[in-house]
Structures are given as C-alpha cells and as structure tokens.
Design a protein around this motif. Structure first.
Motif, mmCIF file in Angstrom:
data_model
loop_
_atom_site.group_PDB
_atom_site.id
_atom_site.type_symbol
_atom_site.label_atom_id
_atom_site.label_comp_id
_atom_site.label_asym_id
_atom_site.label_seq_id
_atom_site.Cartn_x
_atom_site.Cartn_y
_atom_site.Cartn_z
ATOM 1 N N THR A 34 -39.171 27.220 99.123
ATOM 2 C CA THR A 34 -39.001 28.538 99.726
ATOM 3 C C THR A 34 -39.271 29.582 98.653
ATOM 4 O OG1 THR A 34 -37.304 27.671 101.208
ATOM 5 C CG2 THR A 34 -37.360 30.067 100.886
ATOM 6 N N PRO A 35 -40.255 30.470 98.856
ATOM 7 C CA PRO A 35 -40.548 31.491 97.842
ATOM 8 C C PRO A 35 -39.346 32.410 97.611
ATOM 9 C CG PRO A 35 -42.311 31.374 99.478
ATOM 10 C CD PRO A 35 -41.162 30.556 100.000
ATOM 11 N N VAL A 36 -39.075 32.719 96.352
ATOM 12 C CA VAL A 36 -38.021 33.662 95.986
ATOM 13 C C VAL A 36 -38.589 34.648 94.975
ATOM 14 C CG1 VAL A 36 -36.066 32.136 96.467
ATOM 15 C CG2 VAL A 36 -37.108 32.101 94.208
ATOM 16 N N SER A 37 -38.110 35.897 95.043
ATOM 17 C CA SER A 37 -38.600 36.909 94.108
ATOM 18 C C SER A 37 -37.648 37.119 92.936
ATOM 19 C CB SER A 37 -38.829 38.238 94.833
ATOM 20 O OG SER A 37 -37.645 38.642 95.483
ATOM 21 N N ASN A 38 -36.405 36.670 93.086
ATOM 22 C CA ASN A 38 -35.416 36.812 92.023
ATOM 23 C C ASN A 38 -34.944 35.407 91.651
ATOM 24 O OD1 ASN A 38 -33.652 37.923 90.223
ATOM 25 N ND2 ASN A 38 -32.183 38.615 91.747
ATOM 26 N N PRO A 39 -35.653 34.741 90.712
ATOM 27 C CA PRO A 39 -35.377 33.327 90.458
ATOM 28 C C PRO A 39 -34.005 33.070 89.850
ATOM 29 C CG PRO A 39 -36.832 34.189 88.785
ATOM 30 C CD PRO A 39 -36.677 35.271 89.812
ATOM 31 N N ALA A 40 -33.468 31.909 90.196
ATOM 32 C CA ALA A 40 -32.224 31.405 89.613
ATOM 33 C C ALA A 40 -32.569 30.197 88.750
ATOM 34 C CB ALA A 40 -31.252 31.010 90.719
ATOM 35 N N VAL A 41 -31.703 29.887 87.802
ATOM 36 C CA VAL A 41 -31.893 28.704 86.977
ATOM 37 C C VAL A 41 -32.064 27.496 87.892
ATOM 38 C CG1 VAL A 41 -30.789 27.187 85.291
ATOM 39 C CG2 VAL A 41 -30.658 29.671 85.015
ATOM 40 N N ALA A 58 -35.444 28.439 83.501
ATOM 41 C CA ALA A 58 -34.267 28.230 82.653
ATOM 42 C C ALA A 58 -33.467 29.514 82.437
ATOM 43 C CB ALA A 58 -34.698 27.658 81.303
ATOM 44 N N GLY A 59 -33.931 30.620 83.038
ATOM 45 C CA GLY A 59 -33.264 31.904 82.843
ATOM 46 C C GLY A 59 -33.893 32.690 81.701
ATOM 47 N N ASN A 60 -33.694 33.982 81.715
ATOM 48 C CA ASN A 60 -34.140 34.869 80.637
ATOM 49 C C ASN A 60 -35.619 34.740 80.310
ATOM 50 O OD1 ASN A 60 -31.528 35.974 80.222
ATOM 51 N ND2 ASN A 60 -30.966 34.120 79.119
ATOM 52 N N GLY A 61 -36.457 34.580 81.343
ATOM 53 C CA GLY A 61 -37.894 34.515 81.119
ATOM 54 C C GLY A 61 -38.377 33.222 80.480
ATOM 55 N N MET A 62 -37.546 32.182 80.518
ATOM 56 C CA MET A 62 -37.885 30.904 79.902
ATOM 57 C C MET A 62 -37.988 29.826 80.977
ATOM 58 S SD MET A 62 -37.986 31.691 76.655
ATOM 59 C CE MET A 62 -37.787 30.205 75.673
ATOM 60 N N SER A 80 -47.064 33.993 81.864
ATOM 61 C CA SER A 80 -47.923 34.830 82.700
ATOM 62 C C SER A 80 -47.072 35.759 83.533
ATOM 63 C CB SER A 80 -48.774 33.938 83.618
ATOM 64 O OG SER A 80 -49.385 34.716 84.621
ATOM 65 N N GLY A 81 -47.517 36.981 83.665
ATOM 66 C CA GLY A 81 -46.825 37.920 84.528
ATOM 67 C C GLY A 81 -47.051 37.635 85.997
ATOM 68 N N SER A 82 -47.978 36.740 86.305
ATOM 69 C CA SER A 82 -48.311 36.459 87.702
ATOM 70 C C SER A 82 -47.635 35.188 88.205
ATOM 71 C CB SER A 82 -49.815 36.354 87.864
ATOM 72 O OG SER A 82 -50.296 35.255 87.098
ATOM 73 N N ALA A 83 -46.561 34.763 87.569
ATOM 74 C CA ALA A 83 -45.844 33.571 88.015
ATOM 75 C C ALA A 83 -45.154 33.869 89.353
ATOM 76 C CB ALA A 83 -44.805 33.165 86.982
ATOM 77 N N SER A 84 -45.020 32.845 90.167
ATOM 78 C CA SER A 84 -44.225 32.938 91.390
ATOM 79 C C SER A 84 -43.144 31.869 91.321
ATOM 80 C CB SER A 84 -45.106 32.766 92.629
ATOM 81 O OG SER A 84 -45.687 31.473 92.649
ATOM 82 N N TYR A 85 -42.145 32.008 92.181
ATOM 83 C CA TYR A 85 -40.977 31.144 92.091
ATOM 84 C C TYR A 85 -40.674 30.523 93.451
ATOM 85 C CZ TYR A 85 -40.516 33.834 87.856
ATOM 86 O OH TYR A 85 -40.782 34.425 86.659
ATOM 87 N N GLY A 86 -40.207 29.275 93.430
ATOM 88 C CA GLY A 86 -39.844 28.587 94.655
ATOM 89 C C GLY A 86 -38.530 27.852 94.498
ATOM 90 N N ARG A 87 -37.760 27.829 95.578
ATOM 91 C CA ARG A 87 -36.447 27.177 95.571
ATOM 92 C C ARG A 87 -36.513 25.956 96.489
ATOM 93 N NH1 ARG A 87 -32.285 31.551 95.849
ATOM 94 N NH2 ARG A 87 -33.040 31.703 93.706
ATOM 95 N N VAL A 88 -35.973 24.843 95.989
ATOM 96 C CA VAL A 88 -35.937 23.612 96.777
ATOM 97 C C VAL A 88 -34.768 23.663 97.736
ATOM 98 C CG1 VAL A 88 -35.684 21.098 96.659
ATOM 99 C CG2 VAL A 88 -37.021 22.315 94.949
#
Length: 88
Positions: A34-41, A58-62, A80-88
């Motif tokens: 599921t795409p998320v815009s505010n990633p969690a660890v 891993a948090g803090n841009g890592m 990359s500034g163009s990373a996207s994030y997904g939640r399982v």
C-alpha cells in the motif's frame, strides 16, 4: 554482515522471517504494498516505477538494503529524492 542477496531477495527474506510474504522482484513488491507518503520504520523504499531497487526504511532518511548480488547488506542513506514508499 549478510551477502549473497539482491535487493528484493533481501527484503523478501527479512519479511519472511517476520512471517510476511512478499513477491520476488522489486516491482512485484511495489505492486503488493500500500503506497504511503509518510514512511514508518519497516516500510519498503522503492526506486523507479517500475521499481528497479528496494530497501527497508530505517527512519531518518536511512534504509537497509542489499546493493547488488554479493555485496554486503548495510544501513545507508536513501540516495534519491524520487523514492516512494510501500507498507505491507
């Protein structure tokens, strides 16, 4: 350190150890989350669409990732500034 993984093999292995199933390739993993815009660890970090690389936030841009088969898994900056994030 662990070596012998490509990026999606590493994420698939880690999530399997936590009892969660992921498909094999970075793009299949992107489509399965599921795409998320505010990633969690613990969220997946994807590069490209279709995704050509994946890591674990891993948090803090890592992120934790395996850069290429045979290279060591390591904690590194999201490159990359163009990373996207997904939640399982």
């Amino acid at each position: 350190t662990t070596s012998g993984f490509d990026c999606s093999g590493f994420t698939q292995y880690v999530f399997a150890r936590a009892g969660m199933s992921l498909p094999r390739t970075a793009e299949e993993q992107r489509q399965a989350t599921t795409p998320v815009s505010n990633p969690a660890v613990g969220d997946l970090v994807f590069f490209g669409a279709p995704a050509y690389h994946v890591g674990i936030y891993a948090g803090n841009g890592m992120m934790w990732d395996s850069p290429t088969t045979g290279k060591s898994v390591a904690l590194r900056s999201i490159f990359s500034g163009s990373a996207s994030y997904g939640r399982v």
